[in-house]
Motif scaffolding. Sequence first.
Motif, PDB file in Angstrom:
ATOM      1  N   GLY A  54     109.633 -22.373  63.693  1.00  0.00           N
ATOM      2  CA  GLY A  54     108.934 -22.588  62.422  1.00  0.00           C
ATOM      3  C   GLY A  54     108.674 -21.291  61.686  1.00  0.00           C
ATOM      4  N   THR A  55     107.916 -21.400  60.598  1.00  0.00           N
ATOM      5  CA  THR A  55     107.640 -20.264  59.726  1.00  0.00           C
ATOM      6  C   THR A  55     106.848 -19.182  60.458  1.00  0.00           C
ATOM      7  OG1 THR A  55     107.348 -21.971  58.083  1.00  0.00           O
ATOM      8  CG2 THR A  55     106.855 -19.729  57.396  1.00  0.00           C
ATOM      9  N   TYR A  88     108.339 -15.806  61.746  1.00  0.00           N
ATOM     10  CA  TYR A  88     109.163 -15.040  60.821  1.00  0.00           C
ATOM     11  C   TYR A  88     108.586 -13.668  60.522  1.00  0.00           C
ATOM     12  CZ  TYR A  88     110.729 -13.564  56.217  1.00  0.00           C
ATOM     13  OH  TYR A  88     111.190 -12.844  55.155  1.00  0.00           O
ATOM     14  N   THR A  89     109.406 -12.640  60.664  1.00  0.00           N
ATOM     15  CA  THR A  89     109.008 -11.312  60.202  1.00  0.00           C
ATOM     16  C   THR A  89     110.057 -10.832  59.208  1.00  0.00           C
ATOM     17  OG1 THR A  89     110.034 -10.524  62.222  1.00  0.00           O
ATOM     18  CG2 THR A  89     107.623 -10.420  62.121  1.00  0.00           C
ATOM     19  N   PRO A  90     109.594 -10.308  58.035  1.00  0.00           N
ATOM     20  CA  PRO A  90     110.555  -9.890  57.015  1.00  0.00           C
ATOM     21  C   PRO A  90     111.483  -8.793  57.526  1.00  0.00           C
ATOM     22  CG  PRO A  90     108.301  -9.901  56.162  1.00  0.00           C
ATOM     23  CD  PRO A  90     108.207 -10.113  57.632  1.00  0.00           C
ATOM     24  N   SER A  91     112.731  -8.845  57.085  1.00  0.00           N
ATOM     25  CA  SER A  91     113.699  -7.828  57.494  1.00  0.00           C
ATOM     26  C   SER A  91     113.453  -6.535  56.742  1.00  0.00           C
ATOM     27  CB  SER A  91     115.106  -8.321  57.205  1.00  0.00           C
ATOM     28  OG  SER A  91     115.292  -8.414  55.812  1.00  0.00           O
ATOM     29  N   VAL A 137     115.535  -4.966  54.862  1.00  0.00           N
ATOM     30  CA  VAL A 137     116.082  -5.129  53.507  1.00  0.00           C
ATOM     31  C   VAL A 137     115.027  -5.742  52.595  1.00  0.00           C
ATOM     32  CG1 VAL A 137     117.911  -6.218  52.158  1.00  0.00           C
ATOM     33  CG2 VAL A 137     118.342  -5.546  54.521  1.00  0.00           C
ATOM     34  N   GLN A 138     114.373  -6.807  53.094  1.00  0.00           N
ATOM     35  CA  GLN A 138     113.390  -7.511  52.283  1.00  0.00           C
ATOM     36  C   GLN A 138     112.182  -6.619  51.989  1.00  0.00           C
ATOM     37  OE1 GLN A 138     113.773 -10.146  50.697  1.00  0.00           O
ATOM     38  NE2 GLN A 138     111.700 -10.499  49.960  1.00  0.00           N
ATOM     39  N   GLU A 151     112.135  -3.392  51.791  1.00  0.00           N
ATOM     40  CA  GLU A 151     112.547  -2.376  50.815  1.00  0.00           C
ATOM     41  C   GLU A 151     112.549  -2.998  49.424  1.00  0.00           C
ATOM     42  OE1 GLU A 151     114.688  -0.077  48.125  1.00  0.00           O
ATOM     43  OE2 GLU A 151     115.493  -1.989  48.814  1.00  0.00           O
ATOM     44  N   ARG A 152     113.068  -4.251  49.311  1.00  0.00           N
ATOM     45  CA  ARG A 152     113.100  -4.970  48.039  1.00  0.00           C
ATOM     46  C   ARG A 152     111.704  -5.162  47.475  1.00  0.00           C
ATOM     47  NH1 ARG A 152     116.447  -9.998  49.763  1.00  0.00           N
ATOM     48  NH2 ARG A 152     118.360  -8.824  50.018  1.00  0.00           N
ATOM     49  N   TYR A 209     110.359  -1.992  46.135  1.00  0.00           N
ATOM     50  CA  TYR A 209     110.977  -1.685  44.836  1.00  0.00           C
ATOM     51  C   TYR A 209     110.347  -2.545  43.739  1.00  0.00           C
ATOM     52  CZ  TYR A 209     114.243  -1.686  40.986  1.00  0.00           C
ATOM     53  OH  TYR A 209     114.783  -1.637  39.733  1.00  0.00           O
ATOM     54  N   ARG A 210     110.162  -3.849  44.016  1.00  0.00           N
ATOM     55  CA  ARG A 210     109.595  -4.749  42.996  1.00  0.00           C
ATOM     56  C   ARG A 210     108.168  -4.348  42.647  1.00  0.00           C
ATOM     57  NH1 ARG A 210     112.234  -9.385  45.571  1.00  0.00           N
ATOM     58  NH2 ARG A 210     114.182  -9.720  44.425  1.00  0.00           N
ATOM     59  N   ARG A 269     108.274  -1.376  40.490  1.00  0.00           N
ATOM     60  CA  ARG A 269     108.700  -1.724  39.136  1.00  0.00           C
ATOM     61  C   ARG A 269     107.556  -2.379  38.364  1.00  0.00           C
ATOM     62  NH1 ARG A 269     113.961  -5.333  38.618  1.00  0.00           N
ATOM     63  NH2 ARG A 269     112.549  -6.892  39.456  1.00  0.00           N
ATOM     64  N   TRP A 302     108.215 -27.786  33.751  1.00  0.00           N
ATOM     65  CA  TRP A 302     109.246 -27.052  34.451  1.00  0.00           C
ATOM     66  C   TRP A 302     109.388 -27.587  35.866  1.00  0.00           C
ATOM     67  CZ3 TRP A 302     111.027 -23.286  37.875  1.00  0.00           C
ATOM     68  CH2 TRP A 302     112.178 -22.623  37.440  1.00  0.00           C
ATOM     69  N   ARG A 313     112.861 -29.471  37.763  1.00  0.00           N
ATOM     70  CA  ARG A 313     113.547 -28.965  38.950  1.00  0.00           C
ATOM     71  C   ARG A 313     114.189 -30.027  39.807  1.00  0.00           C
ATOM     72  NH1 ARG A 313     111.769 -23.651  40.649  1.00  0.00           N
ATOM     73  NH2 ARG A 313     110.100 -24.270  42.032  1.00  0.00           N
ATOM     74  N   ARG A 340     116.664 -16.565  53.245  1.00  0.00           N
ATOM     75  CA  ARG A 340     115.395 -17.265  53.418  1.00  0.00           C
ATOM     76  C   ARG A 340     114.781 -17.495  52.048  1.00  0.00           C
ATOM     77  NH1 ARG A 340     111.938 -17.675  57.517  1.00  0.00           N
ATOM     78  NH2 ARG A 340     109.807 -18.209  56.984  1.00  0.00           N
ATOM     79  N   ASP A 346     114.292 -13.439  51.645  1.00  0.00           N
ATOM     80  CA  ASP A 346     114.853 -12.525  52.640  1.00  0.00           C
ATOM     81  C   ASP A 346     116.345 -12.790  52.741  1.00  0.00           C
ATOM     82  OD1 ASP A 346     115.099 -10.553  54.520  1.00  0.00           O
ATOM     83  OD2 ASP A 346     113.373 -11.206  55.680  1.00  0.00           O
ATOM     84  N   PRO A 393     117.354  -6.237  43.791  1.00  0.00           N
ATOM     85  CA  PRO A 393     116.500  -6.378  42.600  1.00  0.00           C
ATOM     86  C   PRO A 393     116.897  -5.451  41.455  1.00  0.00           C
ATOM     87  CG  PRO A 393     115.304  -5.345  44.425  1.00  0.00           C
ATOM     88  CD  PRO A 393     116.598  -5.825  44.973  1.00  0.00           C
TER      89      PRO A 393
END
Lengths: 298, 247
Positions: free
Chosen positions: A16-17, A20-23, A25-26, A28-29, A32-33, A36, A294, A298, B12, B59, B72
Amino acid sequence: MSEFTAAVPTPADTSGTAGYTPSAVQLERERYRAARRRRERLTAGVCALVLLVVVVVAVVSSPGWAEVHAKFLNGTEFRRYFGQILHGFWLNVQMFLVSEVLILALGLLVALVRVTRSPGLAPIRWAATAYVDVFRGVPTLLLIFLIGFGLPALQLQGTPSSPVVLGCIALVLSYGAYVGEVFRAGLNSVHPAQRNAAKALGLSEHQTLRHVILPQAVRNVVPPLLNDFIALQKDTALVATLGPLEALRVAQIGSYADFNYTPYLAAAALFIAVTVPITRYADWLQRKAIERQWAEAR
Amino acid sequence: MSEALLRIRNLRKQYGGKTVLESIDLDVAEHQVVCLIGGSGSGKSTLLRCVDLLDTVDDGTIHLGETELTDPRLNADAARRRIGVVFQSYNLFPHMSVLENVTLAPRKAHGIPRREAEQHALELLERLGLAEKARDYPDRLSGGQQQRVAIARALATKPELLLFDEITAALDPELVGEVLDVVTDLKQRGLTILMATHEMGFARHAADQVCFLEGGVIRERGTAEQVLSEPRHPSTQRFLARVLEHK
């Protein structure tokens, strides 16, 4: 070459959720966000500040500034009249609150009459159409004159003579026509399939309107209605022409007495203090409505 | 063997606290047709929305050729110009004629001169059997015709990758065939297509790879024959039994 490019074999079942641990890459993203977003906020702040400084400098350095400052932004004048103007403004708020309730009722009634299809109600429907045509076509100020001075002149028994009451009648008649059209647009905006669905369930015309159409229509027109009420809040000042001591009238008297325009600015500040929160609230409601649409898309 | 055109790794996606896609790995090689199957809410559409950058991922990575779509810093508009999308509900622009719908992106987003864009659009419409509808407005067309216009619109920019999101789901049954025939034709012309579909018969003969999604996870994948005829995962078996029961 095989046509089938298998990627990594699928795990039979994933946890399940919670696990989960963010990678990397995520992470770093996200960094960056965040950077910004900070940059964007800083840009917005700097731009706003620069604009503000430019405007203030331009105004303050204008040749007539000293004169304007004394005539419009006089601290002594402000303190002398603010209490009286605030007291007068309370009358504006009362006129606004009472008119608003009556306008909603009148507007809804007019809209309902105009959308009904039953032939027996045709004369009332025509009357409602005529009412909207006339009262939406006449400038509100003119209507205030006509009712404020014309109605008492008839000398009928029971006609009100208070300028506040007469002013409110004029506002209700003028805005009732507008709000009626807003409600009518709302009723027409509900998809025809909804009416069919309600009819198919055996609901009568009246029940369909009451339980299915009207609730959806009202939800759709809340933002435009608030817009009309912001206008109404300001237009209560038009009743000043009939003489009651509301904010604008009090400011006018103060202004004439001292040959200074600061009282007008004080009155303006009071109107803004009330309309701005309503405007923000209307914006917020509108945004919620858009988000809702909105989500449905969807 | 060279790398696949579209490479999705460890993808993800969550809405609020709810995970809607998890650990998605998927390759779509050039000239391949990959079908995503699964019940509603399984994550098929979300996966396509992530590839077209209509949703940001939470992710993992998506690569289209050399470009990382999930970066991004990416210019999303430039990346989207390389991808063609067709939606379930057509989404044609009602205020434009068929020809204007098809030439809008080539002219505005790709800067192709009107004459050239119209010539290419007319060729496309001809191929899709819509030549005489070019000057009509969308409301004059049947659902199947509208969806074929939507496909022409997606093809007009010569995309490297096509994404089809249940493009026949809103159509009357007798109109499904004409749209699927177009997709078969595109496959024969060597286009690369990633599509979500409920048309198992179509997936069986057209797909190079079929992925079964459930609860945001790819439960099973393989050739159409493997997944649709000899499903190994119990949830795939259940899903197919449910779908085929009503055929």
